[in-house]
Design an enzyme around this catalytic site. Sequence first.
Site, PDB file in Angstrom:
ATOM      1  N   HIS A  51      -8.709  -3.378  -5.322  1.00 11.91           N
ATOM      2  CA  HIS A  51      -8.436  -2.507  -5.244  1.00 11.91           C
ATOM      3  C   HIS A  51      -8.804  -2.229  -3.383  1.00 11.91           C
ATOM      4  CE1 HIS A  51      -5.164  -0.737  -7.828  1.00 11.91           C
ATOM      5  NE2 HIS A  51      -5.480  -1.971  -8.361  1.00 11.91           N
ATOM      6  N   SER A  53     -14.858   1.007   0.999  1.00  9.08           N
ATOM      7  CA  SER A  53     -13.767   2.297   1.159  1.00  9.08           C
ATOM      8  C   SER A  53     -13.792   3.440   0.239  1.00  9.08           C
ATOM      9  CB  SER A  53     -13.039   2.261   2.245  1.00  9.08           C
ATOM     10  OG  SER A  53     -12.096   1.138   1.750  1.00  9.08           O
ATOM     11  N   GLU A 109     -10.142   7.633  -1.943  1.00  7.78           N
ATOM     12  CA  GLU A 109      -9.041   6.917  -1.919  1.00  7.78           C
ATOM     13  C   GLU A 109      -8.354   6.809  -3.450  1.00  7.78           C
ATOM     14  OE1 GLU A 109      -9.712   2.782  -0.308  1.00  7.78           O
ATOM     15  OE2 GLU A 109     -10.394   2.780   1.334  1.00  7.78           O
ATOM     16  N   PRO A 114       0.033  -3.978  -4.488  1.00  6.95           N
ATOM     17  CA  PRO A 114       1.002  -4.166  -4.711  1.00  6.95           C
ATOM     18  C   PRO A 114       1.641  -3.440  -6.308  1.00  6.95           C
ATOM     19  CG  PRO A 114       0.021  -6.009  -4.985  1.00  6.95           C
ATOM     20  CD  PRO A 114      -0.825  -4.902  -3.509  1.00  6.95           C
ATOM     21  N   HIS A 153      -5.749 -11.170 -15.474  1.00  6.81           N
ATOM     22  CA  HIS A 153      -4.376 -10.893 -15.706  1.00  6.81           C
ATOM     23  C   HIS A 153      -5.088 -11.401 -17.033  1.00  6.81           C
ATOM     24  CE1 HIS A 153      -1.564  -8.091 -13.101  1.00  6.81           C
ATOM     25  NE2 HIS A 153      -3.064  -7.858 -13.124  1.00  6.81           N
TER      26      HIS A 153
END
Length: 363
Positions: free
Chosen positions: A93, A103, A113, A187, A217
């Site tokens: 991310h 960031s 964010e 995504p 995953h």
Amino acid sequence: MGKPLTCFALIATLAVFEAAVLVAAFGGPLQYVPNYGAELSFLEMQVPVKDGLAWGYYSKSCPKAEQIVAERVAAFLKKDLGVAAGLLRLIFHDCFVQGCDASILLNLPSGTELDDPANGSIRKVALDLVDDAKANIEKVCPGVVSCADIVVLAGRESIKQVGGPAFNVPLGRRDSFTFSPNTNDLPPPIFSFQQLLDAFTKKNLDATDLVALSGAHTLGVAQCASFSSRLRPTVDPKLNSKYAQHLLNTCPTDSTKATTGLDFFTPNKFDNIYYKNFATGGTLLPSDQNLDQNAQALNLVKFYASNQTAFFNQFLWSYIKMSQIGPKFGNNGEIRRKCTTSNSGKIFPTEESDEIISMVVDG
């Protein structure tokens, strides 16, 4: 009849054979980049590295940096095995928004964010670990190691400590001064294969990287809302019937606040079971199942299901590649003293770190 090979000659022959296999698999000649003490595998030497990054970057300026990160990851894993998945999600991310520049860690008066719903799955424990590692590093090497590099190192270390491959990562990133309010490049879990590929291609990652990085995953959990489209209004026929019933029991409604393992069998171990689940109807997220929409991707899924070593090799390659998305260097970034706040534009000196990058090093 020729003389039998000596032990040394046999080892040399096998090494040449291994090199040829790896070149065939990953392509291209060896790339020589600055290396200040890292012991690299042949495969690691093949990975393209951007100018400004180096292997063993902190070997002189902060030689204990990587050890400290490893120790903090181990300490956090003892309390919560789920932190490994959290750290992998954190680097993904971070890198996919405005580059691998930490960031995502900033918490400024203008916001963060993390306020974006797309980052709702970022776990606080992963953020806490990075802050903890940074604080411990600052005690021994103040103003030297960037938060961006700590995110990369923590993700790498988490993979290793829950059963995955051990590998080096090039370092030398600086931290961003600010964050991006636009997280559209992340995504969502409902993307088709083509949408996923477009998102990865935008970051200079290809279909092989997409399939390999999706293997992350094999760790972690997903919330009901992220896979409810496979249950309602009708159950996706690709789901194993018993697995589908388990999901329906766990998530009786789309709004149920519950989670289930992305990999039902080994959600806390880095392995290739994620790929094996395709053959048994045990794939969870729509975007993961959609890898079967592309012949090349599906062939890779089957290959990694049958060959965990091949998956590990490609994952380390793709992880290193992903960790080089949009890094900041020089005056375009800083070395934050705290990961959540900018240094108000002041760039702390890292003379030794900057100096070693300009050195000419003998291979």
